[in-house]
Write an enzyme that holds these catalytic residues in place. Structure first.
Site: not given
Ligand code: GLC
Length: 535
Positions: A203, A249
């Site tokens: 993310d 790993e």
């Molecule tokens: C990314 C995710 C989204 C979230 C953001 C903060 O963009 O896809 O859904 O709100 O990160 O974590």
């Protein structure tokens, strides 16, 4: 060839896929009970959005414990069962890793709040003194709207330091320049790899490192981002090199895929150099309008950019952050990420046109060499819920922008499985954390399963032929001789023709493998066809 180079990866949004305990929020046992349907669809892997312990202020992207399942979704045993059953269906499982920020409920942050300014605990996050009594350290704005800083009380109860939150204030950003943070995450990677997962979707993979000195951003004159010193900083790549070593790993081709909103594609390719991640979401493709010249350009650029570092291109049209493509393509202009569509939006989508164009777009995408990402419900042709009542909205964007942007709830509504069951088969109680529109009954999976011409059958047959003719590992050669607003290429034995012009297009000889609409004579507008060449 490594599995991920050509994989079709299906995004499951656990809150909204299937709800075994009937509380209205999906869960891991629900997902397990529906894995057979994903096998039948013909995908290779599943990506699970977050299911970790979380207060759910940002639908689970606010993690309070990276090593635990939130009781609302089940427990670690349920996770192990889900993983084992997915593997028994030969489905790989990729999980979401949220390293840019934690939840403000996370122990690390609670300890930081309790510790004094300048302490090692505070150094896990980005705490700074304000510029003046009431003014934050700099002008950075949260992605969800409003300032990206929040002030905490000082030691004697007066105003204290500020902490950075690029997203909601319940999502404090971690300090990735701190080796302690790095060590924690290497352990978290190992925790899940040891359980047997196949990879991570990372993310906000462009955000972990902020420019030293935290200089002001330049948002340009019309409030459009211009220079944001928190995205795509060069030192971020060191982190992924460290992680890659950890993944390597483990046997079994473990993967990382970057969620990095980085443009142009040539820059995004840095995320997938041979010693970093394996894939990155192709958001340039997702944002391309259905016009042949634009599509040809983005396809060419994607293959060149990712190809130059030896990575496969990825392709994606929908996810949990954008308006579903069956709705986007029914609008005359694109809807910016996070804006959403609601009852008062200026333009309302043309639902039938949107679906027709979405089917054409999906069939085009699934013929492209590389790896494709699907978002749950798109195989049903599901539209965005544009009628969600404001009182039901939960995306923090809605409140943080004082109701200016609807946010992302419209693509997150629980999906319909059976027309005549409670909550359309999402569970057996009829509860649903976001109300499902009546209209969705006709999109239910049971209405489409085995129904000729349904969107579900279109996806199934496309995925079958994609495998049979090795389109994912193939090579794209453009076909000449078509009019300008047609995308036409050859991938091995298969010719792909997508007609975005206003007139029918004459087709070459060959047998039709898949078509996004039934037709006779020339290929009608807004239609894609796969033809097996006669040799
Ligand atoms: C990314 C995710 C989204 C979230 C953001 C903060 O963009 O896809 O859904 O709100 O990160 O974590």
């Amino acid at each position: 060839m490594e599995w991920w180079r050509s994989a079709v990866i299906y995004q499951v949004y656990p809150r909204s896929f299937a709800d075994a305990d009937g509380d209205g929020l999906g869960d891991l046992s629900g997902i397990r009970s529906r894995l057979g349907s994903l096998k039948e669809l013909g995908v290779d892997a599943v990506w699970l959005s977050p299911f970790y312990t979380s207060p759910q202020h940002d639908a689970g992207y606010d993690v309070a414990d990276y090593r635990q399942v939130d009781p609302r979704f089940g427990d670690l045993h349920d996770f192990d069962l889900l993983l084992a059953e997915a593997h028994s269906h030969e489905l790989k499982v990729i999980i979401d890793l949220v390293p840019n920020h934690t939840s403000s409920d996370h122990k690390w942050f609670q300890e930081a709040l309790a510790a004094p300014a300048g302490s090692p605990e505070r150094d896990r996050y980005i705490f700074r003194e304000g510029k003046g009594r009431n003014s934050p350290p700099n002008n950075w704005q949260s992605v969800f709207g409003g300032p990206a800083w929040k002030q905490v009380p000082g030691e004697k109860g007066g105003p204290g330091q500020w902490y950075l939150h690029l997203f909601d204030q319940s999502q404090p950003d971690l300090n990735w320049r701190n080796p302690w943070v790095r060590e924690q995450f290497r352990d978290i990677l190992r925790f899940w790899l040891d359980r047997g997962i196949d990879g991570f979707r990372v993310d906000v993979a462009h955000g972990l490192i902020k420019k030293a000195g935290l200089p002001d951003a330049d948002y340009g004159s019309d409030a459009k981002p211009f220079s944001e010193p928190y995205w795509a900083q060069p030192e971020v790549h060191e982190i992924y090199r460290e992680w890659r070593k950890v993944l390597d790993e483990y046997p079994g081709e473990k993967v990382m895929v970057a969620e990095a909103w980085v443009f142009p594609l040539s820059k995004l390719a840095n995320w997938v150099r041979p010693d970093e991640m394996h894939q990155a979401f192709n958001f340039a493709y997702l944002g391309t309008p259905l016009k042949a010249a634009a599509l040809r350009k983005v396809i060419r650029q994607s293959l060149a950019a990712f190809g130059s570092v030896g990575a496969p291109s990825t392709w994606v049209l929908s996810n949990h952050d954008v308006v579903r493509h069956a709705t986007r393509f029914g609008l005359s202009a694109d809807s910016p990420q996070g804006d959403g569509i609601g009852p008062k939006s200026k333009e309302q989508p043309d639902r039938l046109l949107g679906l027709r164009r979405a089917r054409a777009a999906s069939l085009l995408m699934l013929a492209l060499p590389g790896s494709s990402y699907l978002y749950q419900g798109e195989e049903l042709g599901l539209p965005e819920d544009v009628e969600l009542p404001d009182s039901a909205r939960q995306d923090p964007t809605w409140e943080r922008t004082k109701h200016k942007r609807y946010g992302r709830d419209g693509c997150r509504v629980p999906i319909p499985w059976e027309k005549d069951s409670p909550a359309f088969g999402f569970n057996s109680t009829g509860k649903s954390w976001l109300p499902q529109p009546e209209l969705w009954s006709e999109y239910s999976r049971d209405q489409q399963d085995g129904t000729r011409g349904s969107t579900l059958e279109l996806y199934k047959s496309a995925l079958r032929s994609r495998k049979q003719f090795n389109l994912g590992t193939g090579r794209l050669d453009w076909l000449e001789g078509f009019q300008r607003n047609v995308v036409a290429f050859e991938n091995g034995e298969v010719q792909v023709i997508a007609n975005f012009s206003a007139a029918p297009v004459e087709l070459p000889e060959g047998s039709i493998l898949a078509a996004s609409e039934s037709f006779s004579g020339g290929l009608p507008p807004n239609t894609t066809v796969w033809i097996r060449k006669t040799v």
